[in-house]
Write an enzyme that holds these catalytic residues in place. Structure first.
Site, PDB file in Angstrom:
ATOM      1  N   GLU A   9      18.014  54.212 -35.110  1.00  0.00           N
ATOM      2  CA  GLU A   9      18.966  53.104 -35.182  1.00  0.00           C
ATOM      3  C   GLU A   9      19.290  52.473 -33.837  1.00  0.00           C
ATOM      4  O   GLU A   9      19.530  51.270 -33.764  1.00  0.00           O
ATOM      5  CB  GLU A   9      20.265  53.584 -35.849  1.00  0.00           C
ATOM      6  CG  GLU A   9      20.126  53.790 -37.332  1.00  0.00           C
ATOM      7  CD  GLU A   9      21.344  54.433 -37.936  1.00  0.00           C
ATOM      8  OE1 GLU A   9      22.071  53.755 -38.667  1.00  0.00           O
ATOM      9  OE2 GLU A   9      21.567  55.623 -37.676  1.00  0.00           O
ATOM     10  N   ASP A  82      20.519  57.731 -39.294  1.00  0.00           N
ATOM     11  CA  ASP A  82      21.503  58.816 -39.403  1.00  0.00           C
ATOM     12  C   ASP A  82      21.480  59.479 -40.783  1.00  0.00           C
ATOM     13  O   ASP A  82      21.144  58.839 -41.788  1.00  0.00           O
ATOM     14  CB  ASP A  82      22.902  58.283 -39.115  1.00  0.00           C
ATOM     15  CG  ASP A  82      23.083  57.911 -37.645  1.00  0.00           C
ATOM     16  OD1 ASP A  82      22.343  58.450 -36.814  1.00  0.00           O
ATOM     17  OD2 ASP A  82      23.953  57.075 -37.347  1.00  0.00           O
ATOM     18  N   ASP A  84      23.288  60.021 -43.394  1.00  0.00           N
ATOM     19  CA  ASP A  84      24.376  59.729 -44.324  1.00  0.00           C
ATOM     20  C   ASP A  84      23.963  58.539 -45.195  1.00  0.00           C
ATOM     21  O   ASP A  84      22.815  58.087 -45.120  1.00  0.00           O
ATOM     22  CB  ASP A  84      25.685  59.455 -43.586  1.00  0.00           C
ATOM     23  CG  ASP A  84      25.567  58.309 -42.570  1.00  0.00           C
ATOM     24  OD1 ASP A  84      24.559  57.571 -42.613  1.00  0.00           O
ATOM     25  OD2 ASP A  84      26.485  58.146 -41.746  1.00  0.00           O
ATOM     26  N   GLU A  86      24.766  55.339 -45.119  1.00  0.00           N
ATOM     27  CA  GLU A  86      24.361  54.152 -44.372  1.00  0.00           C
ATOM     28  C   GLU A  86      22.974  54.349 -43.775  1.00  0.00           C
ATOM     29  O   GLU A  86      22.137  53.447 -43.808  1.00  0.00           O
ATOM     30  CB  GLU A  86      25.367  53.860 -43.250  1.00  0.00           C
ATOM     31  CG  GLU A  86      26.710  53.349 -43.730  1.00  0.00           C
ATOM     32  CD  GLU A  86      26.614  51.996 -44.417  1.00  0.00           C
ATOM     33  OE1 GLU A  86      25.891  51.120 -43.917  1.00  0.00           O
ATOM     34  OE2 GLU A  86      27.257  51.822 -45.456  1.00  0.00           O
ATOM     35  N   TYR A 302      26.126  65.493 -35.539  1.00  0.00           N
ATOM     36  CA  TYR A 302      26.459  64.188 -36.093  1.00  0.00           C
ATOM     37  C   TYR A 302      27.955  64.095 -36.368  1.00  0.00           C
ATOM     38  O   TYR A 302      28.552  65.008 -36.953  1.00  0.00           O
ATOM     39  CB  TYR A 302      25.669  63.953 -37.374  1.00  0.00           C
ATOM     40  CG  TYR A 302      25.780  62.547 -37.901  1.00  0.00           C
ATOM     41  CD1 TYR A 302      25.476  61.458 -37.088  1.00  0.00           C
ATOM     42  CD2 TYR A 302      26.184  62.300 -39.205  1.00  0.00           C
ATOM     43  CE1 TYR A 302      25.573  60.163 -37.561  1.00  0.00           C
ATOM     44  CE2 TYR A 302      26.281  61.005 -39.693  1.00  0.00           C
ATOM     45  CZ  TYR A 302      25.979  59.942 -38.867  1.00  0.00           C
ATOM     46  OH  TYR A 302      26.075  58.655 -39.335  1.00  0.00           O
ATOM     47  N   ARG A 304      29.852  61.763 -38.079  1.00  0.00           N
ATOM     48  CA  ARG A 304      30.433  61.169 -39.305  1.00  0.00           C
ATOM     49  C   ARG A 304      30.233  62.151 -40.445  1.00  0.00           C
ATOM     50  O   ARG A 304      29.192  62.169 -41.103  1.00  0.00           O
ATOM     51  CB  ARG A 304      29.785  59.815 -39.607  1.00  0.00           C
ATOM     52  CG  ARG A 304      30.096  58.756 -38.566  1.00  0.00           C
ATOM     53  CD  ARG A 304      29.555  57.386 -38.929  1.00  0.00           C
ATOM     54  NE  ARG A 304      29.871  56.415 -37.881  1.00  0.00           N
ATOM     55  CZ  ARG A 304      29.095  56.157 -36.831  1.00  0.00           C
ATOM     56  NH1 ARG A 304      27.937  56.805 -36.705  1.00  0.00           N
ATOM     57  NH2 ARG A 304      29.454  55.276 -35.922  1.00  0.00           N
ATOM     58  N   HIS A 348      25.958  68.301 -44.806  1.00  0.00           N
ATOM     59  CA  HIS A 348      26.297  68.029 -43.416  1.00  0.00           C
ATOM     60  C   HIS A 348      26.987  69.238 -42.793  1.00  0.00           C
ATOM     61  O   HIS A 348      27.462  70.137 -43.469  1.00  0.00           O
ATOM     62  CB  HIS A 348      27.226  66.822 -43.326  1.00  0.00           C
ATOM     63  CG  HIS A 348      26.539  65.537 -43.652  1.00  0.00           C
ATOM     64  ND1 HIS A 348      27.192  64.335 -43.636  1.00  0.00           N
ATOM     65  CD2 HIS A 348      25.256  65.274 -43.988  1.00  0.00           C
ATOM     66  CE1 HIS A 348      26.339  63.375 -43.956  1.00  0.00           C
ATOM     67  NE2 HIS A 348      25.168  63.921 -44.185  1.00  0.00           N
TER      68      HIS A 348
END
Length: 847
Positions: A9, A82, A84, A86, A302, A304, A348
């Site tokens: 990203e 990432d 997740d 998104e 990570y 988030r 996660h």
């Protein structure tokens, strides 16, 4: 061929991963989302299973071209955004962009929770496939947010002003802030009294300590009036104090779990004073990695996440570090595990350091102060979470006021002191974050108690009585608002910082001493939304939407079905925002009158939109005949105004409107035809050569007049100003001006603007235009624009005149009388405007 394309990203992450993987891989950055819904329209076909119309993000077109070019020379594409929703969606959009039937290639999904050489190489050795359930959950969220934002925001534009926005989560957050503020304003404080005594032992040590009244005749002491406080003090006077009981107990306090997104944001706000957005920005840099000489590596996992899970390998490294550094007593027999909430993404991990042996002290001088503070919070919390509980010894003394004569009321005082018997996790945490909060009315906690024995008498130095008041709830800080959103199940880790940032950007809230208060605009927006759409922005409803999105991600719910259920309710709620339905009989009678219109005004184009009275009336007739959608009161009023504009063609209109109680519309300036003098002025200006801005303005007025609509008072004044400005170019102006109702003259007389434009007209050599981002700064074009505006309006704004003064200063070398101009125009003295070495800034042609 044979190369492998890796797409992440961010450029920083691409640099780190590129060094880890080596030359066999080509590592590129997508710069975030490569495709999204279009900016200028809804972009969702709600009638066709909510099909989204994705486009390449305008600012990513160059990046998209570079990625397509790179993909042509590679056999495999590793999608590494990432881990997740998104990130999964970004990976899917990249796959859609780069797929080529003529050159089939393999797309592999790679995920890692930390950017370390070991984790990255292991992830690339075991790539997976895209998780379409997760992609669908993100699509559903994006479409929900788009529908709410694009369809609700215009309600704010119509009723308050343009440029405002509503959001599915954003507006709920605003609601929480506004409701808390109303609770504070409506709060009525109640007085109460804290009773106690300052005492000491009869024998050494003689240091005084404070005790508090806890019970009266065995019941909790609640003193709620000054009269009662006075009676108690009188009753206590002369009594002796005696220790009736000493209670000791050992309290076990367990460590808090490692940080997740919300708790990290709260801690950084409390201990560092950082906003959620700043905290996440710092954490992003720590996650993406740095190179301290032995190769690039990420410092934290990570950031988030809403899961308390910890990888087994990381647990073992942490336990080894604790035993080696602090000893076996600080290491529990088994690892500490913490239960995540039901909706957490268990795959996660919590936020932790990638290497527990990389202590904060070892990074001093390598990280900036903000990065080091956030890293230290994460490191200490993680290590402490795997340590033994702290053991606190509490000693409480119960002290009686001995009855005297006929004063038999029993008064019991208490004092409690705590001391750390075994620090456990507190040896690392540094703060007893799990200590119980003190009661607002005060507990009998003291720093230390002297040695006391049951039956021992104490000397009363002073009886104490302090008036206090109950306090209203506190305003939300950014951290406590995040906690409240999380507690209610509203939003997810990736949304908290952006939600609060939006509230600030829209000026819905203001920050006062690290707390949030709604602005007047924020209250106005919230009141309007709750008045019309309270069900949509209900906290529980928004939380239920989050639960539905979680179910989509688990594969339990089909995403378009979930959207269909939402949209069915949403349409009903939006229909209610249009106000009450119109009286159909009234509408029919007005439409019948409009059958008499023989000549409709021509269609008018304003910007990209076209307006036609005839087409609008036809659309209302069709809507009424279809019967599926009720005619709103606003639509009826629009039809009445149109009828009023054609009153000269409609016999009996005034009588009908009088009968229907709608005569007031006849007096509305918007329903009157333009005055003959207005038509004459526009005709005279048609033959006059004007600059582009004046011509555009006059053209808009001409379109309005040709549409049969009178000009507003402000428009008439502006038109008069244009006529006066171009009087010399109007043939025979002096002979007709008395017939044109020009007595009001120009809107303003702006001698300052006129003088500044005159001074700048002497500039012979203009600086070259400068491009900064998307904006072009061009002094010459800017001067021309202001000159044109002055000719059409006769005045300029204070901001525009200030910009011209800066230009005069910038071109001072071209003015022989510059020193005189400094005094005349009130220019800043030499050196006052700019720091040494700063380049002069040209003016934007967009101003």
């Amino acid at each position: 061929m044979g190369k492998k394309l890796v797409i992440v990203e961010s450029p920083a992450k691409a640099k780190t991963i590129g060094k880890i993987l080596g030359k066999e891989y080509v590592v590129k950055s997508s710069m975030g989302h490569i495709r999204d819904l279009p900016v200028s329209r809804l972009g969702v076909d709600v009638k066709n299973s909510f099909e989204p119309k994705y486009v390449v993000v305008k600012s990513r077109k160059k990046v998209a071209g570079e990625l397509k070019k790179a993909a042509k020379n590679c056999d495999s594409v590793y999608l590494c955004p990432d881990p997740d929703r998104e990130g999964e969606a970004i990976a899917w959009h990249l796959k859609c962009l780069l797929e080529d039937d003529k050159q089939p290639k393999e797309f592999l999904r790679v995920q890692y929770n930390e950017i370390t050489p070991r984790a990255v190489r292991e992830a690339f050795a075991n790539p997976g496939k895209l998780d379409m359930n997760r992609v669908d959950a993100q699509q559903a969220r994006r479409i929900l947010d788009r529908i709410v934002g694009y369809m609700v925001s215009p309600v704010l534009w119509r009723r308050i002003r343009r440029g405002l926005s509503a959001g599915r989560v954003q507006s709920v957050a605003l609601r929480l802030v506004c409701e808390r503020e109303k609770q504070i304003k409506d709060f009525v404080p109640e007085a109460f009294w804290i009773m106690g005594a300052m005492v000491r032992k009869v024998v050494v040590p003689l240091e005084p300590f404070q005790v508090k009244l806890s019970k009266i005749d065995g019941e909790k002491a609640e003193v709620k009036s000054e009269e009662m406080s006075g009676k108690i003090l009188a009753d206590l006077e002369g009594r002796q104090l005696k220790v009736s009981k000493i209670k000791t107990r050992q309290v076990t306090r367990r460590a808090s779990p490692p940080y997740i997104t919300s708790t990290l944001q709260q801690a950084a706000s409390t201990y560092c004073g950082y906003s959620p957005s700043r905290t996440m920005s710092i954490a992003q840099k720590l996650y993406e990695g740095m190179d301290f000489g032995s190769g690039p590596t990420g410092l934290i996992t990570y950031m988030r996440t809403d899961s308390f899970n910890i990888a087994q390998e990381a647990l073992q490294y942490c336990r080894t570090y604790i035993e080696k550094t602090h000893g076996k007593d600080y290491l529990p027999e088994k690892p500490n595990y913490y239960k995540s909430r039901a909706s957490a993404q268990e795959a996660h991990e919590a936020i932790r350091p990638t290497d527990v042996h990389r202590t904060p002290d070892s990074l001093k001088g390598k990280l900036d102060s903000g990065q080091l503070k956030v890293y230290e919070l994460i490191w200490r919390r993680f290590v402490a979470s795997q340590m033994s509980p702290a053991k606190i010894n509490q000693r409480t003394a119960l002290i009686d006021a001995v009855p005297v004569d006929d004063r038999t009321t029993q008064y019991t005082f208490t004092a409690t002191a705590s001391e750390v018997h075994f620090p456990g996790y507190m040896a690392v945490s540094g703060k007893d974050t799990n200590a119980p909060k003190k009661d607002a009315k005060g507990e009998g906690q003291v720093e230390a108690l002297p040695p006391l024995m049951e039956g021992e008498r104490l000397v009363c130095l002073e009886w104490l009585s302090e008036r206090k008041e109950t306090q209203p709830p506190s305003r939300f800080s950014e951290a406590s608002l995040v906690r409240e959103l999380e507690r209610n199940g509203v939003g997810r880790p990736s949304t908290y910082a952006a939600t609060i940032a939006t509230l600030h950007q829209r000026k819905y809230v203001a920050r006062e001493k690290r707390t949030l208060s709604p602005t007047e605009l924020g209250f106005q927006v919230n009141d309007l939304l709750l008045e019309n759409l309270s069900e949509l922005f209900d906290v529980n409803f928004t939380a239920s939407m989050e639960t539905s999105l979680d179910s989509i991600e688990k594969g339990e719910v089909e995403w378009t079905g979930m959207l269909d259920g939402f949209y069915t309710n949403f349409k009903k709620w939006m229909e209610a925002t249009k106000g009450p339905a119109a009286d159909v009989d009234v509408l029919k009678r007005v439409l019948l009158q409009l059958d008499g219109v023989k000549e409709w005004a021509p269609e008018v184009t304003r910007g990209k939109r076209k307006f036609s009275d005839e087409k609008f009336v036809d659309s209302i007739r069709k809507q009424m005949e279809g019967g599926e959608k009720a005619i709103s009161q606003r639509q009826l009023e629009a039809i009445v105004r149109i009828a009023c504009r054609y009153r000269t063609q409609l016999d009996g209109l005034e009588g009908l409107l009088s009968e229907l109680g709608l005569s007031a519309f006849l007096a509305d300036p918007a329903t009157k035809e333009p005055a003959e003098t207005t038509i004459k002025k526009l005709q005279l200006l048609a033959a006059v050569e004007m600059d582009e801005s004046a011509e555009k303005f006059v053209s808009s007025l001409r379109s309005r007049a040709e549409g049969g609509r009178a000009l507003t008072e402000a428009q008439l004044k502006a038109l008069n100003s244009v006529v006066f400005t171009h009087a010399e170019k109007i043939e025979g102006f002096e002979s007709v001006k008395d017939q044109l109702d020009l007595s009001s003259g120009p809107v303003k007389e702006d001698k300052e603007a006129e003088r500044l434009l005159d001074v700048l007209s002497a500039v012979q050599e203009w600086q070259e235009p400068v491009k900064r981002g998307k904006r072009v700064f061009d002094d010459k074009k800017f001067y021309g624009s202001l000159s044109g505006q002055f000719k059409s309006k006769g005045y300029l704004s204070d901001r525009q005149k200030a910009a011209m003064k800066r230009m005069v200063s910038r071109y001072k070398a071209q003015f022989d009388n510059y020193e005189q101009l400094v005094e005349e125009l009130g220019l800043k003295k030499k050196g006052a405007a700019r720091k040494k070495g700063a380049e002069p800034k040209p003016e934007s042609s967009e101003q």
